[in-house]
Design a protein around this motif. Structure first.
Motif, PDB file in Angstrom:
ATOM      1  N   GLU A 280      -8.849   2.552   3.217  1.00  0.00           N
ATOM      2  CA  GLU A 280      -8.366   0.381   3.050  1.00  0.00           C
ATOM      3  C   GLU A 280      -9.534   0.130   3.062  1.00  0.00           C
ATOM      4  O   GLU A 280     -10.482   0.139   3.800  1.00  0.00           O
ATOM      5  CB  GLU A 280      -7.261   0.561   4.907  1.00  0.00           C
ATOM      6  N   LEU A 287      -3.083  -4.219   9.285  1.00  0.00           N
ATOM      7  CA  LEU A 287      -2.229  -3.775   8.663  1.00  0.00           C
ATOM      8  C   LEU A 287      -2.682  -1.581   8.995  1.00  0.00           C
ATOM      9  O   LEU A 287      -1.775  -0.665   8.074  1.00  0.00           O
ATOM     10  CB  LEU A 287      -3.863  -3.734   6.824  1.00  0.00           C
ATOM     11  N   LEU A 344       0.114   3.390   3.332  1.00  0.00           N
ATOM     12  CA  LEU A 344      -0.926   2.184   2.722  1.00  0.00           C
ATOM     13  C   LEU A 344       0.071   0.982   1.525  1.00  0.00           C
ATOM     14  O   LEU A 344      -0.065   0.209   1.998  1.00  0.00           O
ATOM     15  CB  LEU A 344      -2.293   1.661   2.380  1.00  0.00           C
ATOM     16  N   THR A 348       1.374  -2.441   2.333  1.00  0.00           N
ATOM     17  CA  THR A 348       0.554  -3.914   2.019  1.00  0.00           C
ATOM     18  C   THR A 348       2.257  -4.155   0.899  1.00  0.00           C
ATOM     19  O   THR A 348       3.343  -4.584   0.402  1.00  0.00           O
ATOM     20  CB  THR A 348      -0.002  -2.909   0.259  1.00  0.00           C
ATOM     21  N   ASP A 349       1.698  -5.441   1.968  1.00  0.00           N
ATOM     22  CA  ASP A 349       2.758  -6.476   1.026  1.00  0.00           C
ATOM     23  C   ASP A 349       2.693  -6.653  -0.988  1.00  0.00           C
ATOM     24  O   ASP A 349       1.667  -7.350  -0.955  1.00  0.00           O
ATOM     25  CB  ASP A 349       2.611  -8.460   1.180  1.00  0.00           C
ATOM     26  N   ASP A 353      -0.505  -9.551  -1.527  1.00  0.00           N
ATOM     27  CA  ASP A 353      -1.418  -8.286  -2.362  1.00  0.00           C
ATOM     28  C   ASP A 353      -0.674  -6.937  -3.261  1.00  0.00           C
ATOM     29  O   ASP A 353      -1.287  -6.153  -3.484  1.00  0.00           O
ATOM     30  CB  ASP A 353      -2.222  -7.996  -0.759  1.00  0.00           C
ATOM     31  N   ARG A 356      -3.430  -4.774  -4.899  1.00  0.00           N
ATOM     32  CA  ARG A 356      -4.040  -3.624  -3.834  1.00  0.00           C
ATOM     33  C   ARG A 356      -2.848  -2.247  -3.749  1.00  0.00           C
ATOM     34  O   ARG A 356      -3.084  -1.029  -3.809  1.00  0.00           O
ATOM     35  CB  ARG A 356      -4.537  -3.631  -2.733  1.00  0.00           C
ATOM     36  N   ARG A 357      -1.616  -2.630  -3.039  1.00  0.00           N
ATOM     37  CA  ARG A 357      -0.274  -2.331  -3.498  1.00  0.00           C
ATOM     38  C   ARG A 357       0.013  -1.175  -4.736  1.00  0.00           C
ATOM     39  O   ARG A 357      -0.439  -0.351  -3.658  1.00  0.00           O
ATOM     40  CB  ARG A 357       0.970  -3.083  -3.186  1.00  0.00           C
ATOM     41  N   HIS A 360      -2.395   1.531  -4.738  1.00  0.00           N
ATOM     42  CA  HIS A 360      -2.512   2.374  -3.513  1.00  0.00           C
ATOM     43  C   HIS A 360      -1.205   3.170  -3.791  1.00  0.00           C
ATOM     44  O   HIS A 360      -1.648   4.376  -3.922  1.00  0.00           O
ATOM     45  CB  HIS A 360      -2.166   2.135  -2.248  1.00  0.00           C
TER      46      HIS A 360
END
Length: 907
Positions: A280, A287, A344, A348-349, A353, A356-357, A360
């Motif tokens: 992360e 988070l 994660l 993650t929104d 975001d 990044r989602r 991941h």
């Protein structure tokens, strides 16, 4: 830094480093900006020194971030974290800068912002924040920040001046030498023996033989982290007989192994907690707890990690050292790593975001996943919209790996290859092209692949070996895509021009290029003009080459600069050359095209050298060098050689020339041999060693290199005339006239009239000198103009017209001195002294000369530009412009802008 009994920290030793940081803070409090790079191996205490700096910085005036390896693919990730606390100062910035920063950070939608505009916006943001008090900006682990953040920080570091901002960055070595080069550095090594022993004593659990202690200090080289971590948990016997067993391994690896042993001793949930925190990248505690909850890990898992001094969970997640993060990462199996990424991704929104989602989810995927591939493709589009080509390439490459559709996989791999090349990473392109070829490609895709492969070949090897593959690719493309074939033929012809006397296939390539319709756009006209130049000679080609340049300046395509720059010289088009190079830099920066920017900077630097702006040219060359190290692409050394030759420092110039010759011969870059000969002729003409200049120029002009032959013929005329070889001078003058008469510009005719004055009828010499001065003055070519004044003054002195000679020589001496052309300045000084005038050197207390930057600011201010407008033109913050104006007023003895014009005229 070690913990004291009171719970605080004490920094052992480091007097030199602390003094440096203390001076930096004093300078910033006094209104100056300072940049400093801390370099050292892992564990030497760079982070501790940053903590020391932050503790002494004004309260509330610090912004801090750190590079994280998993985050290195996300465009502007580090920069956004650094700027986040300062966004309240966004409103005073010009609207284009506000919009660019908002788009780059994904706050609003909009057209892809230029890297240059983002750099100006961040510079303005820092300046606005510092207006309320000194600002300290700290970036740790710079070697892991994303590529676009590195570009902007490099831009920022080179332009901070008088904003009261400290920018301090820490980078690991070995391995970080290509990061942010050319900036002030502080090397952080191991502790002195006394301090190292004292630190070691704080962690030893019992008495240890003095010889063993000495051995530990010697093996760790005083590295503080190694001193603390390597002996941890070992008995005196193990220290005595086991410590050296692993000494063959790099110190960083041994320290990381120590962290891995401590992690392995922790409970399973604590290990998973450390792993989740390691992947992360933001350090978001909320988070992290949500991701841990998804994995069934409760709060009790954190206590063992904190007790082992591996991690701290406060307002943010903070590892004891980056090696703890990498140790947690490497200690985990593939399934555990996927589980952490999956958790994660779930928390993650997706709206706020999504990138990044998606990243991941991509790392959590076991096999092909079309949904995740689609999300990554969307992330690539967003990255491109923000100017993040490197990030887009990474998203596309991973998307290609996750799709099972062969056609789509091939298209994604090809798109990733294009993005990698545009981002300045050509070495990573061949594997992607090979992957793309495994799938079905349509005709246009195949044409694009062939063209890109040829471009990469030339980028990685611009010598004689690059021409044949480009020519073969162009021939294959004729039936697939004539337009792409034409552009590839142009690249092949350019490669043959660059190979020059070492290539041998220029005519063959030019003849083959006539197989495709050329067209009337810039690329087509360049192809036609260069083919005509290769096969038919100068005069038939010149009109087409001029039309190509005119079309190019309206097109503003920096990808053609490597050919258009020499062509502008070949046809003596100074105004187009200046405009072309300036726009090329702006365009390459605006599009984030790192593969083009180093070349654009070098060509712009060359234009500034001829304008007499050596200091500005040197700044651009420093920036180009930094980008070359970051991208691995070597820009052409033309401006560097030209600048070194005109500066007139013999030893370093000759070393650079000889290195260029050696490299050119090894790589088959014949044009560089012509460039080296020209540079040597300039150097020796400036030093007054005309026989050596004559020999260098004679050899260089045996082959008619594009543009270089023009330059060197002028040097040959001067050297031969001064060396007592009038016949050689006359022949060189006549060869030059064949070109200048066709070009017909003031630049061409000014150079020709100078050659006529040196090698023509003596009775017409003064007329020719006067016309040369007039012509070159109209072109604003400061360097050739100063050289013309020098030669005119020398002629006047030999005619015993000392008063007239002094007027020309005085101007030449002043101009050369201001530029930094030391060899020519000394030559002008000797001639001036021979007229009976005392040549004064600058001494303390004498009236200070204005720098080229100050002169440009003065001109803009006289034109009515505001400080923000001047800053936008010159890539400076308004506060730095204000600071320079204050210096200007002091130097000129005035008190306002209204007095600038009269004061400059008086000078």
């Amino acid at each position: 830094m070690v913990r004291t009994r009171t719970g605080g920290f004490e920094l052992r030793g480091r007097r030199r480093e602390r003094d440096t940081l203390d001076r930096l803070l004093r300078d910033v409090r006094d209104g100056q900006s300072r940049v400093l790079i801390l370099r050292g191996e892992a564990g030497t205490g760079k982070t501790a020194l940053l903590d020391y700096l932050i503790e002494r910085a004004p309260a509330g005036r610090v912004t801090r971030t750190a590079g994280v390896e998993p985050e290195s693919e996300i465009a502007y990730a580090a920069l956004q974290q650094l700027c986040a606390p300062l966004m309240d100062h966004l409103d005073p910035l010009p609207e284009p800068q506000r919009r660019a920063l908002s788009v780059a950070f994904g706050l609003t939608a909009g057209d892809p912002p230029g890297a240059l505009l983002i750099g100006l916006a961040v510079l303005g943001l820092f300046a606005e924040a510092a207006a309320r008090g000194p600002l300290v900006c700290v970036v740790d682990d710079v070697q892991w920040i994303d590529r676009m953040s590195e570009v902007i920080l490099t831009f920022l570091a080179r332009r901070l001046d008088a904003e009261s901002v400290a920018l301090v960055l820490a980078a690991r070595s070995p391995g970080d030498e290509q990061v942010l080069t050319g900036l002030p550095e502080l090397r952080v090594g191991g502790l002195p023996d006394t301090d190292a022993r004292a630190l070691l004593d704080t962690v030893l659990t019992g008495p240890v033989d003095a010889r063993v202690r000495d051995r530990i200090v010697a093996e760790t080289r005083g590295n503080p982290l190694a001193l603390i971590e390597l002996p941890r948990g070992l008995t005196p016997t193990q220290l005595a007989f086991g410590f050296g067993a692993r000494s063959a391994a790099p110190l960083t690896s041994r320290v990381e192994e120590g962290f891995q042993r401590r992690i392995a001793a922790l409970p399973a949930d604590t290990r998973r907690l450390l792993l989740t925190a390691a992947v992360e990248p933001v350090g978001d505690v909320t988070l992290l707890w949500r991701a841990l909850d998804r994995q069934g890990i409760g709060p009790e898992a954190v206590a063992p990690a904190e007790a082992a001094e591996l991690i701290e969970l406060g307002t943010r997640v903070r590892f004891r050292h980056p090696l703890v993060r990498s140790a947690a990462w490497r200690s985990a199996g593939a399934a555990q790593l996927r589980a952490a990424h999956a958790a994660l991704a779930e928390v993650t929104d997706a709206e706020h975001d999504p990138d990044r989602r998606a990243w991941h989810r991509a790392h959590a995927a076991v096999g092909p996943d079309e949904e995740v591939a689609g999300e990554l493709e969307q992330s690539a589009d967003r990255a491109l919209a923000r100017g993040g080509r490197y990030a887009a390439a990474s998203f596309l490459q991973r998307a290609a790996e996750l799709t099972s559709d062969p056609r789509r996989r091939a298209a994604l791999a090809l798109a990733a290859a294009h993005a990698r090349f545009a981002a300045g990473s050509p070495a990573l392109v061949p594997d992607l092209l090979a992957a793309a070829e495994l799938g079905p490609l349509d005709v246009l895709q195949r044409a694009g692949l062939e063209r890109l492969r040829a471009q990469v070949a030339f980028a990685l090897d611009p010598g004689r070996g690059a021409g044949p593959p480009l020519l073969a690719a162009a021939r294959r493309l004729e039936s697939l895509d004539p337009a792409t074939a034409r552009e590839t033929y142009l690249s092949a012809l350019g490669a043959a021009v660059h190979a020059g006397r070492l290539g041998g296939d220029l005519r063959r390539t030019a003849e083959a290029s006539r197989a495709v319709p050329a067209g009337e756009d810039a690329a087509g006209l360049l192809l036609t003009g260069l083919a005509d130049w290769s096969l038919d000679g100068y005069a038939p080609a010149a009109p087409t080459l001029r039309r190509a340049l005119e079309a190019l300046t309206s097109d503003e395509d920096p990808g053609l600069l490597w050919l258009a720059g020499p062509v502008a010289h070949e046809v003596w088009q100074n105004a187009i050359w200046q405009r072309l190079t300036e726009r090329a830099v702006e365009s390459a920066r605006a599009t984030g095209a790192l593969s083009l920017l180093p070349t654009a900077l070098v060509f712009r630097a060359g234009a500034l050298v001829f304008a007499g702006r050596f200091a500005d040219a040197s700044d651009l060359l420093d920036e180009a060098d930094s980008l070359e190290r970051a991208t691995g692409l070597a820009a052409r050394p033309s401006a560097l050689l030209t600048l070194a030759a005109h500066r007139g420092r013999e030893l370093p110039a000759l070393e650079l020339i000889e290195a260029t010759v050696k490299d050119a011969e090894a790589r088959g870059e014949g044009r560089l041999l012509g460039l080296a000969g020209y540079a040597k002729a300039v150097l020796f003409n400036g030093l007054g060693r005309y026989a050596a200049a004559l020999e260098a120029a004679r050899q260089a002009t045996e082959y008619e290199d594009l543009a270089l032959c023009n330059w060197t013929l002028g040097e040959l005329v001067e050297a031969a005339a001064r060396a007592g070889e009038p016949a050689v001078a006359a022949r060189a003058r006549d060869r030059l006239a064949e070109r200048t008469a066709t070009a017909g510009t003031d630049w061409a005719m000014g150079v020709q009239r100078l050659a006529d004055a040196l090698a023509g009828p003596p009775g017409q010499a003064e007329e020719h000198y006067r016309e040369a001065v007039e012509r070159l003055s109209s072109e604003r070519l400061g360097l050739p103009l100063a050289r013309t004044r020098l030669l005119y003054g020398e002629w006047l002195r030999r005619e015993n017209r000392r008063g007239d000679a002094r007027a020309q020589l005085r101007l030449a001496h002043q101009e050369f001195s201001t530029m930094g052309a030391e060899g020519f300045a000394e030559r002008a000084g000797r001639e001036l002294a021979a007229t009976g005038e005392t040549v004064s050197k600058r001494v303390p207390g004498a009236r200070e000369e204005l720098t080229p930057q100050e002169l440009q600011i003065a001109r803009l201010a006289m034109g009515g530009r505001t400080n923000p407008e001047i800053g936008a033109v010159m890539f400076l913050s308004p506060r730095t412009v204000e600071w320079h104006l204050r210096k200007l007023f002091i130097k000129l003895g005035i008190g306002s802008r209204r007095e600038l014009a009269a004061a400059l005229l008086d000078r």
